[in-house]
Motif scaffolding. Structure first.
Motif, PDB file in Angstrom:
ATOM      1  N   ALA A 213     -11.515   4.210   7.240  1.00 51.39           N
ATOM      2  CA  ALA A 213     -12.051   2.869   6.996  1.00 51.39           C
ATOM      3  C   ALA A 213     -10.932   1.834   7.045  1.00 51.39           C
ATOM      4  O   ALA A 213      -9.818   2.105   6.604  1.00 51.39           O
ATOM      5  CB  ALA A 213     -12.751   2.824   5.642  1.00 51.39           C
ATOM      6  N   PRO A 214     -11.229   0.638   7.560  1.00 55.34           N
ATOM      7  CA  PRO A 214     -10.191  -0.403   7.682  1.00 55.34           C
ATOM      8  C   PRO A 214      -9.472  -0.715   6.371  1.00 55.34           C
ATOM      9  O   PRO A 214      -8.251  -0.877   6.360  1.00 55.34           O
ATOM     10  CB  PRO A 214     -10.974  -1.618   8.192  1.00 55.34           C
ATOM     11  N   HIS A 215     -10.210  -0.782   5.247  1.00 53.28           N
ATOM     12  CA  HIS A 215      -9.546  -1.156   3.996  1.00 53.28           C
ATOM     13  C   HIS A 215      -8.577  -0.077   3.527  1.00 53.28           C
ATOM     14  O   HIS A 215      -7.601  -0.363   2.836  1.00 53.28           O
ATOM     15  CB  HIS A 215     -10.574  -1.485   2.895  1.00 53.28           C
ATOM     16  N   ARG A 216      -8.818   1.195   3.931  1.00 53.86           N
ATOM     17  CA  ARG A 216      -7.888   2.270   3.565  1.00 53.86           C
ATOM     18  C   ARG A 216      -6.597   2.164   4.374  1.00 53.86           C
ATOM     19  O   ARG A 216      -5.516   2.488   3.868  1.00 53.86           O
ATOM     20  CB  ARG A 216      -8.550   3.633   3.788  1.00 53.86           C
ATOM     21  N   ILE A 217      -6.721   1.743   5.610  1.00 51.11           N
ATOM     22  CA  ILE A 217      -5.526   1.551   6.442  1.00 51.11           C
ATOM     23  C   ILE A 217      -4.617   0.504   5.796  1.00 51.11           C
ATOM     24  O   ILE A 217      -3.406   0.704   5.653  1.00 51.11           O
ATOM     25  CB  ILE A 217      -5.919   1.096   7.868  1.00 51.11           C
ATOM     26  N   LEU A 218      -5.210  -0.598   5.380  1.00 55.75           N
ATOM     27  CA  LEU A 218      -4.420  -1.659   4.759  1.00 55.75           C
ATOM     28  C   LEU A 218      -3.851  -1.212   3.418  1.00 55.75           C
ATOM     29  O   LEU A 218      -2.744  -1.609   3.045  1.00 55.75           O
ATOM     30  CB  LEU A 218      -5.279  -2.916   4.585  1.00 55.75           C
ATOM     31  N   ALA A 219      -4.596  -0.357   2.710  1.00 56.98           N
ATOM     32  CA  ALA A 219      -4.115   0.148   1.409  1.00 56.98           C
ATOM     33  C   ALA A 219      -2.884   1.039   1.597  1.00 56.98           C
ATOM     34  O   ALA A 219      -1.883   0.879   0.891  1.00 56.98           O
ATOM     35  CB  ALA A 219      -5.227   0.913   0.702  1.00 56.98           C
ATOM     36  N   VAL A 220      -2.951   1.972   2.565  1.00 57.54           N
ATOM     37  CA  VAL A 220      -1.791   2.857   2.764  1.00 57.54           C
ATOM     38  C   VAL A 220      -0.610   2.085   3.349  1.00 57.54           C
ATOM     39  O   VAL A 220       0.545   2.378   3.049  1.00 57.54           O
ATOM     40  CB  VAL A 220      -2.126   4.102   3.632  1.00 57.54           C
ATOM     41  N   ASN A 221      -0.903   1.086   4.169  1.00 55.60           N
ATOM     42  CA  ASN A 221       0.172   0.242   4.700  1.00 55.60           C
ATOM     43  C   ASN A 221       0.908  -0.467   3.568  1.00 55.60           C
ATOM     44  O   ASN A 221       2.140  -0.527   3.532  1.00 55.60           O
ATOM     45  CB  ASN A 221      -0.384  -0.809   5.661  1.00 55.60           C
ATOM     46  N   ARG A 222       0.130  -0.999   2.631  1.00 55.66           N
ATOM     47  CA  ARG A 222       0.748  -1.712   1.510  1.00 55.66           C
ATOM     48  C   ARG A 222       1.520  -0.738   0.616  1.00 55.66           C
ATOM     49  O   ARG A 222       2.623  -1.039   0.168  1.00 55.66           O
ATOM     50  CB  ARG A 222      -0.317  -2.452   0.689  1.00 55.66           C
ATOM     51  N   GLY A 223       0.920   0.448   0.375  1.00 59.12           N
ATOM     52  CA  GLY A 223       1.591   1.466  -0.432  1.00 59.12           C
ATOM     53  C   GLY A 223       2.903   1.903   0.188  1.00 59.12           C
ATOM     54  O   GLY A 223       3.898   2.145  -0.506  1.00 59.12           O
ATOM     55  N   GLU A 224       2.918   1.995   1.517  1.00 55.91           N
ATOM     56  CA  GLU A 224       4.136   2.357   2.246  1.00 55.91           C
ATOM     57  C   GLU A 224       5.179   1.238   2.131  1.00 55.91           C
ATOM     58  O   GLU A 224       6.363   1.497   1.887  1.00 55.91           O
ATOM     59  CB  GLU A 224       3.790   2.597   3.715  1.00 55.91           C
ATOM     60  N   LYS A 225       4.722  -0.005   2.268  1.00 48.93           N
ATOM     61  CA  LYS A 225       5.622  -1.149   2.179  1.00 48.93           C
ATOM     62  C   LYS A 225       6.265  -1.249   0.794  1.00 48.93           C
ATOM     63  O   LYS A 225       7.442  -1.606   0.658  1.00 48.93           O
ATOM     64  CB  LYS A 225       4.837  -2.435   2.493  1.00 48.93           C
ATOM     65  N   GLU A 226       5.479  -0.910  -0.230  1.00 51.20           N
ATOM     66  CA  GLU A 226       5.986  -0.972  -1.606  1.00 51.20           C
ATOM     67  C   GLU A 226       6.690   0.318  -2.022  1.00 51.20           C
ATOM     68  O   GLU A 226       7.039   0.497  -3.185  1.00 51.20           O
ATOM     69  CB  GLU A 226       4.822  -1.291  -2.558  1.00 51.20           C
TER      70      GLU A 226
END
Length: 714
Positions: A213-226
């Motif tokens: 799901a698109p919102h999961r992609i953005l969630a893991v991206n943010r988790g990776e960035k942080e």
């Protein structure tokens, strides 16, 4: 490439719709103008579809231009052949064009380019084409100490580096590998920290690339960035290697095949996999961002188009602790009447003193509604206000209003212009009061990304977000229309055809000359030329005009048609002003709208719009939307029990559900699985911001202050 044909097929349009719409766009017409006043030409395309059309048209034109550039560049190198030309021609995306161009693109120094500088390219091609019987003997010919090829092994290694790059730049293979990655790849994430975080569920997570799901992609991206997550793509390596080997390996020479296999495996591990992984991550992120931007845009539109609360004196209440709660009272037209700061919350807890001050303001200005911002100390302030309402003998209500962006507005140059003598801290309370009275007029003063609806708006491409949201605001403003004699320049600049400088000139004209008496008078405004007039005129309203059509959505270009229509069915312009045309539907039905269309030489869509407008001059379409809930008492999370049925207001809609204000400090969540007995793919198909819905409490977490809600079976 035939851009018109592609648009026709992709958007399921007729040829004439595509040709006409492109013509209208290229002539410089705005999307709101085309959507509203050129329906005959576009076949009644909506503003949403027109913006999609416009975006796709730009992409295809960029694609066509890039194809021409790449063909020219390769031809200038003297390397263009029919196969390359055909590959460029059939490329459907910019990525495919870049794949074809990759072998010819000027490169930074790589292992392959260094090997070529050493004169090893012909050896590499001989190996790849199986043109060598004895590789060791052949490689001796390439030993050259000046070029640092000191042995047969050096020559072979350099040649294999060249082969690895050739394989990695094979456009047809990359297309196959990319397709395999999209269909069979898996995205995984592992927790990089032991501590608890909002990313807990992604500490050991995997999902297929094609289903995530698109919102999961953005969630893991943010988790990776942080730095909470380590994210990677797992590909079907063996299957991909099999495809590559199947293309390049022949059974002619086992020794040569061994070296080519070695080069292919190096190419995949060192060049192809990292590149494809990067492409897939970028592709997923782009899709997720577009979805997030779309969700954000739709939420913003619903928020902007919430019904105004007209004719009410409103007290804006901006909650806080230490610095005190800021109060602003505005009259029914939004004019500031008074401001003050009170301290009913910690640490001062001056409840009685604060009640006395507010009671005096309520009596003095006859306040109807108190609008409380939903930020820090919001619910404590709500309890204070609810207690006050019980004690005073007044018919007064309160409502919780989103204060997102109020602080940004308070410190803006626009706020300084509007309230030069008001302290920055008090301007937020003015904004909170006014956004209840007219959400559209007030919220356009704030950059859309600061209005707190949507998901992950700060993680997406900000340029693209601004483009889309600018379109959403423009469509919203123009769908409602703007009062030319009262609108701020911040609202006027979103009207089709009006720039910020022209908007300021309109306000300046009002200040110097006085109110506009007709639409045609705006032609006197500095820098507002004939083209801008055509675009903007239909979206401007002048209630004071002698011509009642100036207070409708009828465009001046259709005034003659409108007058002819009125004459044909037995009415006059004054009947519109006096709202004396109740029998119009019956008369039109008797004649027939098709017959009227032919008689008046006007398209049915335009004629229908004219009829709807003259039936309700000065109509505000927002008033037909669901009105907000006003409260007089407070609800605490401790008061809530499972299976309670509550009425709430939808505050935000995201891909996984909707957040609903049920009167407690934090909004409750209706997960999309609890919206219907049927499968819900998109929550926006079920609810929108501002909807008033009944919900059942299905879960309460007092510690986390979270409430789970359901819409099922109510």
């Amino acid at each position: 490439m035939n851009i018109e044909k592609i648009l026709q097929e992709e958007l399921s349009l007729k040829e004439l719709q595509v040709v006409n719409t492109i013509k209208l766009i290229d002539e410089g017409n705005t999307i709101p103008f085309i959507a509203r006043y050129r329906k005959e030409m576009t076949g009644n395309l909506s503003d949403v579809l027109l913006r999609e059309f416009h975006d796709r048209l730009n992409y295809l034109r960029n694609l066509k231009s890039r194809k021409e550039d790449v063909l020219r560049l390769i031809e200038e190198m003297g390397k263009l052949n029919e196969e390359i030309r055909a590959n460029i021609k059939k490329a459907n995306t910019l990525q495919e064009v870049e794949d074809v161009y990759a072998p010819f693109k000027p490169k930074k120094r790589t292992r392959a380019t260094i090997a070529k500088e050493k004169g090893l390219e012909s050896l590499a091609l001989s190996i790849l084409n199986y043109d060598i019987e004895d590789l060791i003997n052949e490689s001796k010919k390439y030993i050259n100490e000046e070029k640092e090829v000191n042995s047969e092994d050096d020559a072979i290694k350099g040649a294999l580096d060249i082969i690895a790059e050739i394989v990695s730049e094979d456009a047809s293979l990359r297309k196959i590998i990319r397709r395999m990655a999209l269909n069979e790849g898996v995205i995984t994430s592992k927790g990089a920290k032991d501590e608890k975080s909002v990313y807990d569920m992604y500490y050991s997570y995997s999902e297929k690339v094609k289903t995530i799901a698109p919102h999961r992609i953005l969630a893991v991206n943010r988790g990776e960035k942080e730095k909470y997550l380590k994210v990677k793509i797992e590909l079907p390596d063996e299957n991909i290697l099999y495809k590559i080997k199947n293309k390049y390996i022949k059974n002619e020479n086992e020794e040569i095949s061994k070296y080519i296999i070695q080069s292919i495996e190096d190419s995949y591990k060192r060049l192809i996999f990292p590149s494809i992984e990067r492409e897939i991550r970028n592709h997923l992120t782009e899709i997720a961002q577009e979805r997030a931007i779309k969700v954000f845009g739709e939420n913003i539109k619903k928020l902007l188009l919430q019904p105004p609360v007209k004719g009410k004196v409103v007290m804006g209440f901006d909650p806080a602790y230490r610095t005190g709660c800021k109060i602003a009272v505005v009259d029914a037209n939004g004019k500031l009447l008074d401001t003050i700061t009170i301290y009913p919350t910690e640490p001062q807890n001056d409840i009685e003193g604060s009640k006395k001050v507010l009671t005096e303001l309520i009596d003095k200005y006859k306040v109807d509604i108190i609008a409380i911002g939903n930020g820090t100390a919001s619910r404590e302030s709500e309890m204070f206000v609810a207690s006050l309402i019980k004690e005073i003998d007044k018919d007064i209500k309160y409502i919780i209003v989103s204060e997102s962006g109020a602080s940004v507005y308070s410190a803006s140059s626009l706020a300084s212009e509007e309230h030069p003598d008001i302290n920055v801290s008090l301007r937020g309370a003015i904004s909170i009061a006014r956004r209840l009275q007219d959400p559209l007029a007030e919220l356009v003063k704030i950059e859309p990304k600061h209005i707190g609806v949507g998901q992950y708006q700060h993680d997406v491409n900000q340029k693209r977000l601004s483009e889309v949201l600018s379109g959403v605001v423009e469509d919203s403003v123009n769908s409602v229309g703007v009062d030319l004699n009262s609108a701020s320049y911040s609202l006027l600049e979103h009207v089709a055809g009006i720039t910020k400088s022209i908007a300021k000139n309109i306000v300046l004209y009002r200040e110097e000359v006085g109110k506009f008496k007709s639409r045609s008078e705006i032609k006197k405004v500095k820098r507002l030329g004939p083209a801008a007039f055509v675009q903007c005129a239909g979206f401007l309203r002048i209630s004071e005009s002698k011509n009642p059509l100036d207070n409708t959505g009828v465009h001046p270009e259709s005034y003659a048609v409108c007058k002819a229509l009125l004459e044909r069915i037995g009415y006059e312009l004054d009947d519109i002003k006096n709202k004396n045309i109740k029998g119009i539907d019956t008369k039109i039905k008797e004649i027939g709208i098709d017959n009227l269309s032919k008689e008046l030489n006007v398209g049915i869509p335009t004629l229908s719009d004219i009829i709807n407008e003259i039936k309700k001059p000065g109509r505000d379409p927002r008033e037909e939307n669901i009105k907000p809930i006003f409260r007089s008492d407070v609800l605490k999370i401790e008061d809530i029990k499972e299976d309670m049925i509550l009425k709430g207001t939808v505050r935000n809609v995201v891909d996984f559900g909707a957040f609903v204000d049920i009167g407690i400090k934090n909004d409750g969540l209706v997960h999309k699985s609890q919206m219907s007995d049927k499968f819900v793919k998109d929550p926006m198909e079920i609810v929108s911001i501002g909807d008033i819905i009944d919900v059942r409490v299905i879960g309460i977490d007092i510690e986390k202050k979270k409430v789970s809600l359901s819409m099922k079976g109510i």
